[in-house]
Design a protein around this motif. Structure first.
Motif, short mmCIF file in Angstrom:
data_model
loop_
_atom_site.label_atom_id
_atom_site.label_comp_id
_atom_site.label_asym_id
_atom_site.label_seq_id
_atom_site.Cartn_x
_atom_site.Cartn_y
_atom_site.Cartn_z
N VAL A 23 0.84 -1.19 0.00
CA VAL A 23 0.00 0.00 0.00
C VAL A 23 0.88 1.25 0.00
O VAL A 23 1.85 1.33 0.76
N VAL A 24 0.52 2.21 -0.84
CA VAL A 24 1.17 3.52 -0.85
C VAL A 24 0.09 4.56 -0.60
O VAL A 24 -0.88 4.65 -1.36
N GLU A 25 0.23 5.31 0.49
CA GLU A 25 -0.68 6.43 0.79
C GLU A 25 -0.22 7.64 0.00
O GLU A 25 0.95 8.01 0.07
N ASP A 26 -1.12 8.22 -0.78
CA ASP A 26 -0.79 9.37 -1.63
C ASP A 26 -1.81 10.48 -1.35
O ASP A 26 -2.71 10.73 -2.15
N GLU A 27 -1.67 11.13 -0.21
CA GLU A 27 -2.63 12.13 0.23
C GLU A 27 -2.70 13.34 -0.70
O GLU A 27 -3.73 13.99 -0.81
N GLN A 28 -1.59 13.65 -1.37
CA GLN A 28 -1.54 14.81 -2.26
C GLN A 28 -1.97 14.48 -3.69
O GLN A 28 -2.00 15.37 -4.54
N HIS A 29 -2.26 13.22 -3.97
CA HIS A 29 -2.60 12.77 -5.32
C HIS A 29 -1.52 13.17 -6.33
O HIS A 29 -1.82 13.54 -7.47
N GLU A 50 -7.10 7.95 -1.88
CA GLU A 50 -5.71 8.37 -1.60
C GLU A 50 -4.75 7.20 -1.51
O GLU A 50 -3.58 7.38 -1.18
N ARG A 51 -5.21 5.99 -1.79
CA ARG A 51 -4.37 4.80 -1.66
C ARG A 51 -4.14 4.13 -3.00
O ARG A 51 -5.05 4.02 -3.81
N LEU A 52 -2.92 3.66 -3.16
CA LEU A 52 -2.58 2.77 -4.27
C LEU A 52 -2.23 1.44 -3.61
O LEU A 52 -1.43 1.42 -2.66
#
Length: 101
Positions: A23-29, A50-52
């Motif tokens: 899992v990668v959290e990408d809060e800023q997209h 917000e997750r990949l």
């Protein structure tokens, strides 16, 4: 006879495929694509909000990486630590323009 049944059960459980999560959290997209490179194959992570993330059964021993490609054109690798078949493992990262944490 019981010993044979027990041995067979142990052998079958050792061969079971256990899913590991990445899992990668990408809060800023900021991340356009994320790809898992592991066991000689590549698997794209799928975005949900917000997750990949991706779940994958591990069939090798070793390490790998998740390559993040950013909208800005940058690229960073998240290092995936040692994996082994049959072990339940979860790998979680937080993406930023400076790399993975």
């Amino acid at each position: 006879m019981r010993w044979l049944a027990f041995s067979l059960l142990v052998a079958l459980s050792a061969c079971s495929r256990v899913e590991n999560t990445f899992v990668v959290e990408d809060e800023q997209h900021a991340v356009v694509t994320a790809t898992l490179f592991l066991c000689g194959s590549e698997t794209p992570l799928q975005r949900t909000g917000e997750r990949l993330a991706v779940s994958k059964a591990i069939d090798c021993e070793g390490s790998g990486r998740i390559t993040l490609r950013y909208a800005s054109g940058g690229k960073h690798d998240c290092i995936v630590g040692y994996v082994t078949p049959g072990a339940v493992q979860n790998f979680a990262y937080r993406a930023s323009e400076n790399g993975c944490a």
